[in-house]
Design a protein around this motif. Structure first.
Motif, PDB file in Angstrom:
ATOM      1  N   ARG A   9       0.837  -1.194   0.000  1.00  0.00           N
ATOM      2  CA  ARG A   9       0.000   0.000   0.000  1.00  0.00           C
ATOM      3  C   ARG A   9       0.871   1.242   0.000  1.00  0.00           C
ATOM      4  O   ARG A   9       2.045   1.185   0.343  1.00  0.00           O
ATOM      5  CB  ARG A   9      -0.909  -0.008   1.237  1.00  0.00           C
ATOM      6  CG  ARG A   9      -2.012  -1.045   1.086  1.00  0.00           C
ATOM      7  CD  ARG A   9      -2.859  -1.196   2.323  1.00  0.00           C
ATOM      8  NE  ARG A   9      -3.930  -2.143   2.063  1.00  0.00           N
ATOM      9  CZ  ARG A   9      -5.167  -1.791   1.668  1.00  0.00           C
ATOM     10  NH1 ARG A   9      -5.478  -0.509   1.540  1.00  0.00           N
ATOM     11  NH2 ARG A   9      -6.078  -2.708   1.422  1.00  0.00           N
ATOM     12  N   LYS A  10       0.262   2.344  -0.389  1.00  0.00           N
ATOM     13  CA  LYS A  10       1.001   3.593  -0.401  1.00  0.00           C
ATOM     14  C   LYS A  10       1.465   3.946   1.016  1.00  0.00           C
ATOM     15  O   LYS A  10       0.891   3.483   1.999  1.00  0.00           O
ATOM     16  CB  LYS A  10       0.118   4.725  -0.935  1.00  0.00           C
ATOM     17  CG  LYS A  10      -0.226   4.574  -2.401  1.00  0.00           C
ATOM     18  CD  LYS A  10      -1.033   5.775  -2.880  1.00  0.00           C
ATOM     19  CE  LYS A  10      -1.530   5.547  -4.303  1.00  0.00           C
ATOM     20  NZ  LYS A  10      -2.353   6.684  -4.784  1.00  0.00           N
ATOM     21  N   TYR A  11       2.469   4.794   1.080  1.00  0.00           N
ATOM     22  CA  TYR A  11       2.936   5.255   2.379  1.00  0.00           C
ATOM     23  C   TYR A  11       1.852   6.122   3.027  1.00  0.00           C
ATOM     24  O   TYR A  11       1.186   6.908   2.366  1.00  0.00           O
ATOM     25  CB  TYR A  11       4.216   6.071   2.228  1.00  0.00           C
ATOM     26  CG  TYR A  11       4.733   6.547   3.558  1.00  0.00           C
ATOM     27  CD1 TYR A  11       5.166   5.628   4.504  1.00  0.00           C
ATOM     28  CD2 TYR A  11       4.747   7.895   3.884  1.00  0.00           C
ATOM     29  CE1 TYR A  11       5.617   6.044   5.742  1.00  0.00           C
ATOM     30  CE2 TYR A  11       5.199   8.322   5.117  1.00  0.00           C
ATOM     31  CZ  TYR A  11       5.628   7.386   6.051  1.00  0.00           C
ATOM     32  OH  TYR A  11       6.060   7.807   7.273  1.00  0.00           O
ATOM     33  N   ALA A  12       1.689   5.942   4.313  1.00  0.00           N
ATOM     34  CA  ALA A  12       0.645   6.662   5.042  1.00  0.00           C
ATOM     35  C   ALA A  12       1.272   7.577   6.080  1.00  0.00           C
ATOM     36  O   ALA A  12       1.681   7.124   7.140  1.00  0.00           O
ATOM     37  CB  ALA A  12      -0.296   5.667   5.714  1.00  0.00           C
ATOM     38  N   PRO A  13       1.370   8.866   5.787  1.00  0.00           N
ATOM     39  CA  PRO A  13       1.895   9.780   6.802  1.00  0.00           C
ATOM     40  C   PRO A  13       0.916   9.938   7.955  1.00  0.00           C
ATOM     41  O   PRO A  13      -0.266   9.621   7.827  1.00  0.00           O
ATOM     42  CB  PRO A  13       2.079  11.098   6.046  1.00  0.00           C
ATOM     43  CG  PRO A  13       1.349  10.973   4.773  1.00  0.00           C
ATOM     44  CD  PRO A  13       1.005   9.532   4.545  1.00  0.00           C
ATOM     45  N   PRO A  14       1.390  10.419   9.099  1.00  0.00           N
ATOM     46  CA  PRO A  14       0.502  10.580  10.257  1.00  0.00           C
ATOM     47  C   PRO A  14      -0.646  11.538   9.954  1.00  0.00           C
ATOM     48  O   PRO A  14      -0.496  12.478   9.173  1.00  0.00           O
ATOM     49  CB  PRO A  14       1.420  11.187  11.326  1.00  0.00           C
ATOM     50  CG  PRO A  14       2.808  10.923  10.867  1.00  0.00           C
ATOM     51  CD  PRO A  14       2.760  10.844   9.373  1.00  0.00           C
TER      52      PRO A  14
END
Lengths: 520, 520
Positions: B37-42
């Motif tokens: 999955r794509k990177y998930a920033p906070p």
């Protein structure tokens, strides 16, 4: 059901679970702190997409099947066509009649009376429940306890937040696009069905697993402006007609002729001037009702007299805002949805008429949003209470008939003013307690009625600034008493125990619920 | 070290680990399928940001400290100022002299000779290694084995992919903005340092944990166009001067005067015409070198003669592309970076001069990208081999002196043509084997030299279309033999075993590595 109820920070009893998902009760403005990460959709690869960029499929059915439609999936749409939308009814007809999957969650950015035909798909099991506004017929159906799941209402910003944070995972987004290219780039400004912009579909395009663009105006790549990027789009389909742009008209397009409403508008304008809010470089959002239009026109007059201009006005745009832009009374219109065809034309032609989305304007779980920068925000309400809490979704008879729109998000403006009549159909608007709390009173600064103006005691600065203005400043209790002297104390609506809808706050917590109306 | 080497799909030996992270060897074009999955920033909350939208801090040091800078953090910058950038050297001076954190990864979208002063921060431990192009002095330093970590080179699209997919997690992004407002909205088109656009910083704004905008031109909200949205920005700082726009000039701004290069340009143009590639509504990307400019001008002449126009041209824009747009020879310029001040002006004034980003143009891990839609792509190379593999990063002496830029991404265009001289400084360009493989031969269709044209045997259609054209069509082996007859067989560069840089493919796999040059 083992669902329990807990009291939230505004004293409303909230179930611990809605539609099988845990609920966070409202904790107060700015109190809830998210700790997670944004939703992460799967990584795609260009290897799976046609190298010539042609994603066109023969029809909606084919696209839905290729998107892997299954029972229970969440299907999203946007509402830029407002009551002129032609896509959604056709979409669910195809699902119900040609595909046959069941139990879908419909996740529109808003619904309108034109979507009344969907009631049959709620009844036949195609749609399980709606997460999004339920305007008019769908709201009444829901209030009657006839929807299987619980409706979830969110503000425009709350919808972006819910998608971004993964509270709502969109399986298939279907975007109605007035202009699109075969790659899926699309916009709302061009073509025979031009509706202005597509900002409400932005979150859907960014986070949905599969994205279908439906257009009645396919042009060669590149479709410019690409308000929605084809790089998020899986399939493109063409339809004869996706919407009726003449029906995007919201509210009235004429200023009010009612003497009471005109007086409310005048009082509002005078209040803003007395409080020193109308100054060079200020900003405001007025809205599209007849009273609001009059207030906007009042602001324009003041600016002309003073030889000043505003830095930006926030739309929903209409011919009045466009005229202000064209006369140089504002540097920019920051527009979230066009409310008439002058708005569409201006957005197409004027580089100072700016296309915005709930991400830029309203998302509370971003690094700020521009709704907080507005100097003056004019909003409506169906009810207010003596604590300045306000309701915009239910009427005093208890029926859920409106969506939240951007209303909650706009409460974060610097001065929030609610011009409302003291009563409607002889039912007082100011109550001991609102039927449904949509916005906490601490965010509502001023209430303007035809019998006087009430300033929230928290805004000592406004009270001080206007104390010698000669304006009819009263307490909210005084206004309520005046209304009750004329109309009598209003009856409370009667409800069953059944929760039929939840009202989300901008941070994803639940601020109130709506119960089934007891019909006799 | 227990790092092992494995052979990838183009026969290069690749370490299983680089900078302590596992490596996926190149598996062939379109073969590697991402499963994550794509990177998930906070998730952020507006409650943490000033409600008046004013994110301005006194200086870079304050912003870096508020952003929580720590040893080992990855710091990103963009390169729209090219060799006129003034931010990056100052940024690392502040980190080294005023803060003192160490072991940073510098993650620029590209570096330029103006960044030579950073060598002292590589030497004193402030910067651990660079992930991004290492042009000129930084490349030589790296090739000499002096950088502690392994450099990682990515294409512009590969950089977006790496950030999106979380391969590179940016702790702090610093965006140099020619115009910004206190909320962090910013653009590259306005202001005294206008450089055109900010597309290379898009991924950084979307995915970095903290984003700092540095500007020398702070204006009141809203900064329009908001090429970068303030809703992604944490802090804004002002500086005296962020860049020298006159130094953004890339390549030459004049057509070549060399008879050989002019002949190559003419042959390229004639080839495209003979192959039927120049037709109404076609698209092309020419590039900014003297030969490429001549080819672009040739295309323009042909279009005028035929009374046709192109649908879009892809920039790096310069005065020649702008002239084509202004003369109506193309509907649109789709621009990734402006290469001269005519490009900047046109982007500011002309609504058909479109600001793009590596997300729209190049990201391989999207749902397609528009680089694949280009009919004709003209690219360069430092070396080619008899399998049409090409090198753009090292010279034949083995030194790493260039970045990949958008080169790999553009290889996916419909017909990719490399006009190259048969030799440079008496060193043949066509080799048995390129020093570094940056692009696999299957994606390179045509090589044009001053001694003839070689068509990739895979492109039977082009061979067929041009067989009776009278053009000097030869095999690539024939071209190589001609060069060697004149210059002799070239020496291979001498390397140590030490890997000093990795070359990523567009999908995040490693297509080749570069080793330390053995200096005598």
């Amino acid at each position: 059901m083992a669902v329990e109820f807990v009291k939230n920070a505004v004293g409303r009893m909230i179930p611990t679970e809605i539609n099988g998902k845990p609920v966070i009760p409202f904790q107060g403005v700015g109190k809830y702190r998210p700790t997670g990460r944004k939703y992460a959709p799967p990584v795609a690869t260009s290897a799976d997409y046609p190298s010539d960029g042609n994603k066109v499929l023969p029809d909606l059915k084919t696209a839905l099947l290729k998107a892997g439609i299954k029972d229970g999936m969440t299907i999203s749409t946007h509402h830029h066509f407002r009551n002129g939308d032609l896509l959604v009814n056709e979409l669910f007809r195809v699902i119900a009649e040609e595909i046959g999957t069941k139990d879908h969650v419909w996740f529109p950015s808003a619904s309108f009376p034109c979507h009344e035909p969907l009631i049959k798909y709620l009844e036949d099991g195609t749609i399980h429940h709606i997460e999004g506004s339920m305007n008019g017929p769908l709201g009444r159906f829901t209030s009657q306890g006839k929807m299987r799941g619980v409706g979830v209402l969110r503000s425009h910003g709350g919808r972006y937040q819910a998608v971004q944070d993964g509270e709502v995972q969109i399986d298939i987004a279907v975007i109605a696009a007035p202009e699109a290219d075969p790659f899926g780039n699309c916009n709302g400004v061009n073509g025979p069905s031009a509706c202005g912009l597509l900002g409400f579909a932005l979150a859907d395009s960014q986070y949905a697993h599969k994205v279908i663009v439906a257009t009645d105006n396919l042009i060669p790549f590149p479709c410019i402006p690409w308000q929605i990027h084809g790089n998020y789009v899986d399939y493109v389909v063409t339809m004869d007609k996706i919407g009726i742009p003449e029906k995007i008209v919201s509210g009235t397009t004429e200023v009010t002729k009612s003497p009471d409403r005109l007086y409310i508008a005048e009082l509002t304008g005078k209040f803003c001037e007395a409080a020193g809010l109308i100054k060079d470089g200020f900003s405001f959002q007025a809205g599209a009702g007849g009273t609001s239009l009059s207030i906007g026109i009042y602001f324009a007059e003041i600016m002309k007299q003073k030889g000043i201009k505003s830095r930006f006005v926030r739309g929903g745009s209409n011919k009045y805002l466009v005229r202000m832009l064209e006369e140089g009374l504002t540097d920019y219109i920051l527009d979230g949805q066009t409310f008439d065809l002058d708005g569409v034309r201006s957005m197409r032609e004027n580089p100072r008429h700016i296309n915005t989305s709930p991400f830029t304007s309203y998302n509370y779980h971003g690094k700020g949003n521009f709704a907080t920068l507005l100097d003056i925000v004019i909003l409506g309400a169906t009810e207010l209470d003596v604590h300045f809490n306000a309701n915009v979704v239910t009427h005093s008879d208890g029926y859920l008939l409106h969506g939240i729109g951007g209303w909650q998000n706009c409460l974060f403006g610097k001065t929030v003013i609610l011009p409302v009549p003291l009563f409607r159909d002889r039912i007082p608007v100011i109550r001991d307690e609102v039927t449904t709390i949509c916005g906490p009173g601490e965010l509502i600064d001023v209430v303007v009625t035809e019998r006087g103006i009430a300033i929230n005691p928290l805004r000592k600065d406004l009270i001080e600034a206007t104390k010698d203005s000669g304006l009819p400043i009263k307490t909210i209790q005084e206004l309520k008493a005046e209304a009750e002297k004329i109309c009598g104390k209003p009856q409370k609506p009667q409800f069953t125990e059944k929760v039929i809808a939840a009202i989300k706050w901008v941070d994803g917590t639940v601020i109130d619920v709506v119960r089934q109306v007891k019909e006799n």
